[in-house]
Design an enzyme around this catalytic site. Sequence first.
Site, PDB file in Angstrom:
ATOM      1  N   PHE A 146       0.857  -1.186   0.000  1.00 31.97           N
ATOM      2  CA  PHE A 146       0.000   0.000   0.000  1.00 31.97           C
ATOM      3  C   PHE A 146       0.891   1.233   0.000  1.00 31.97           C
ATOM      4  O   PHE A 146       1.689   1.427   0.908  1.00 31.97           O
ATOM      5  CB  PHE A 146      -0.953   0.040   1.208  1.00 31.97           C
ATOM      6  CG  PHE A 146      -1.929   1.182   1.083  1.00 31.97           C
ATOM      7  CD1 PHE A 146      -3.089   1.040   0.323  1.00 31.97           C
ATOM      8  CD2 PHE A 146      -1.672   2.418   1.660  1.00 31.97           C
ATOM      9  CE1 PHE A 146      -3.973   2.098   0.155  1.00 31.97           C
ATOM     10  CE2 PHE A 146      -2.551   3.482   1.492  1.00 31.97           C
ATOM     11  CZ  PHE A 146      -3.702   3.316   0.747  1.00 31.97           C
ATOM     12  N   ASP A 231       9.297   2.626   1.611  1.00 32.55           N
ATOM     13  CA  ASP A 231       8.148   3.397   2.058  1.00 32.55           C
ATOM     14  C   ASP A 231       8.007   3.165   3.560  1.00 32.55           C
ATOM     15  O   ASP A 231       7.556   2.111   3.999  1.00 32.55           O
ATOM     16  CB  ASP A 231       6.898   2.920   1.297  1.00 32.55           C
ATOM     17  CG  ASP A 231       5.620   3.598   1.777  1.00 32.55           C
ATOM     18  OD1 ASP A 231       5.635   4.209   2.860  1.00 32.55           O
ATOM     19  OD2 ASP A 231       4.604   3.483   1.073  1.00 32.55           O
ATOM     20  N   LYS A 260       2.522  10.096   8.264  1.00 34.09           N
ATOM     21  CA  LYS A 260       1.865   9.574   9.474  1.00 34.09           C
ATOM     22  C   LYS A 260       2.472  10.106  10.787  1.00 34.09           C
ATOM     23  O   LYS A 260       2.244  11.249  11.151  1.00 34.09           O
ATOM     24  CB  LYS A 260       1.851   8.049   9.433  1.00 34.09           C
ATOM     25  CG  LYS A 260       0.877   7.505   8.366  1.00 34.09           C
ATOM     26  CD  LYS A 260       0.614   6.041   8.565  1.00 34.09           C
ATOM     27  CE  LYS A 260      -0.283   5.436   7.502  1.00 34.09           C
ATOM     28  NZ  LYS A 260      -1.689   5.643   7.733  1.00 34.09           N
TER      29      LYS A 260
HETATM   30  C1  LIG Z   1       3.019   2.379   3.831  1.00 34.11           C
HETATM   31  C2  LIG Z   1       2.077   3.469   3.436  1.00 34.11           C
HETATM   32  N1  LIG Z   1       2.384   4.269   2.405  1.00 34.11           N
HETATM   33  C3  LIG Z   1       1.576   5.266   2.028  1.00 34.11           C
HETATM   34  C4  LIG Z   1       0.378   5.507   2.663  1.00 34.11           C
HETATM   35  C5  LIG Z   1      -0.499   6.632   2.196  1.00 34.11           C
HETATM   36  O1  LIG Z   1      -0.425   7.663   3.115  1.00 34.11           O
HETATM   37  P1  LIG Z   1      -1.521   8.829   3.073  1.00 34.11           P
HETATM   38  O2  LIG Z   1      -2.823   8.198   3.445  1.00 34.11           O
HETATM   39  O3  LIG Z   1      -1.021   9.820   4.095  1.00 34.11           O
HETATM   40  O4  LIG Z   1      -1.537   9.377   1.705  1.00 34.11           O
HETATM   41  C6  LIG Z   1       0.022   4.697   3.740  1.00 34.11           C
HETATM   42  C7  LIG Z   1      -1.263   4.919   4.410  1.00 34.11           C
HETATM   43  O5  LIG Z   1      -1.811   4.079   5.077  1.00 34.11           O
HETATM   44  C8  LIG Z   1       0.889   3.655   4.143  1.00 34.11           C
HETATM   45  O6  LIG Z   1       0.584   2.847   5.159  1.00 34.11           O
END
Ligand SMILES: Cc1ncc(COP(=O)(O)O)c(C=O)c1O
Length: 404
Positions: A146, A231, A260
């Site tokens: 994700f 990520d 986050k």
């Molecule tokens: C690993 C990871 N990358 C990217 C995102 C996307 O972040 P945002 O919701 O702040 O765009 C998330 C959100 O849950 C995530 O867990």
Amino acid sequence: MTTTSVRPGARSSADWITIEQATFMPNRRPPMVIERGQGSRVWDVEGREYLDMIAGIAVVSLGHSSPVVQRALAEQSARLIHISNLWYSIPQLELAQLLMDHSPFDKVFFCNSGAEANEAALKLARKWGKRNRDGAYALITAEHAFHGRTLATVTATGKEAYTRSFTPLPEGFVQIPFNDMDALERAVDATTAGVFLEPIQGEAGVHVATQSYLRDVQDFCRDKGLLFVLDEVQTGVGRLGTLWGFERWGVEPDIMTLAKGLGGGVPIGAVLAKDPAAVFEPGDHGSTFGGNPLMCAVAHAVVTYILENDVLGNVNRVGAVLKQGLEALVGTAPLVESVRGEGLLLAIELREEKAPDVARLGIEEGVLLNATGPTTIRMAPPLTLSAAEAEEAIDKFQRAIAKV
Ligand SMILES: Cc1ncc(COP(=O)(O)O)c(C=O)c1O
């Protein structure tokens, strides 16, 4: 135009939800409205208390309404809230310096969310590929990843349910099974610019990269001259008991994305890169709000607090209490099959497709849990959770599963 307006008289959860139904593009959420929070707890408009074991999806790192966040917001908002990326501002520079001092990276770009951080990382990787790998542009990502919901990041995510209504999708994304080195070796070709992974796939249900996998991916990328991008939107800034998740694996990516927990509840994202990968030049990328003084002042206060107050030690200690307590339910409590995760990012795997029921019954028991899928409950509480709160969460979770 809608005929329902937000009435100051709205008081109950049901009142507010009527307004939501009339005004929002639909979203699914439980029928209660949270009004305030303090530490690891929140209260709904009916005054019911909940222990928050998901913390705004791994965001509220120092707890709700943390005095650290409040102070930074108050002080910085009295000085300068926004100035845009046309000008320098002190909180942005201080945050950049702090992140560089405590990481192996050389350069940063600030934005407002995880998806934006990943979008920027994807652009960096493409530009790097153009310069350094003969125009290579493709990123290898993992199944069940994700990375966000913008067109590029949702394509990197690769989940058909998230993409099917939004085709055509951008080119240049190849998906392989997670924790499978052979698949990675087979997937690389002349178009490959790099590999883009989460160290723990949080949204997919807390699937942890094996120690050897991340090391092998790093070594393979170095050997083949590919970018190694992590990520760390969910795993970064203390969640796993180390400041950056990758420390747990003894690796160092070329690029890391954050969001986050970095802001402890306010929206901020960042891309950190080592010099060879930091190829943005003026005009390549930008964000009006990215790196605004208010969010940067808060993130600076949050990271400083984590570093100076043994928050990482707390994550390790309380994470162990939580994990061991949950593991003790395997074989003794109904439904609980296994527990996985690191630090304060844990998942409980159930034997049956009852996770949404457990989350719903958790609300009745006064605990906020998150079902990431039919059989998986995720816990990602504030990093400041106490051992007593961890025990309380286990107890409430146990009562919720007993009711299913
Ligand atoms: C690993 C990871 N990358 C990217 C995102 C996307 O972040 P945002 O919701 O702040 O765009 C998330 C959100 O849950 C995530 O867990």
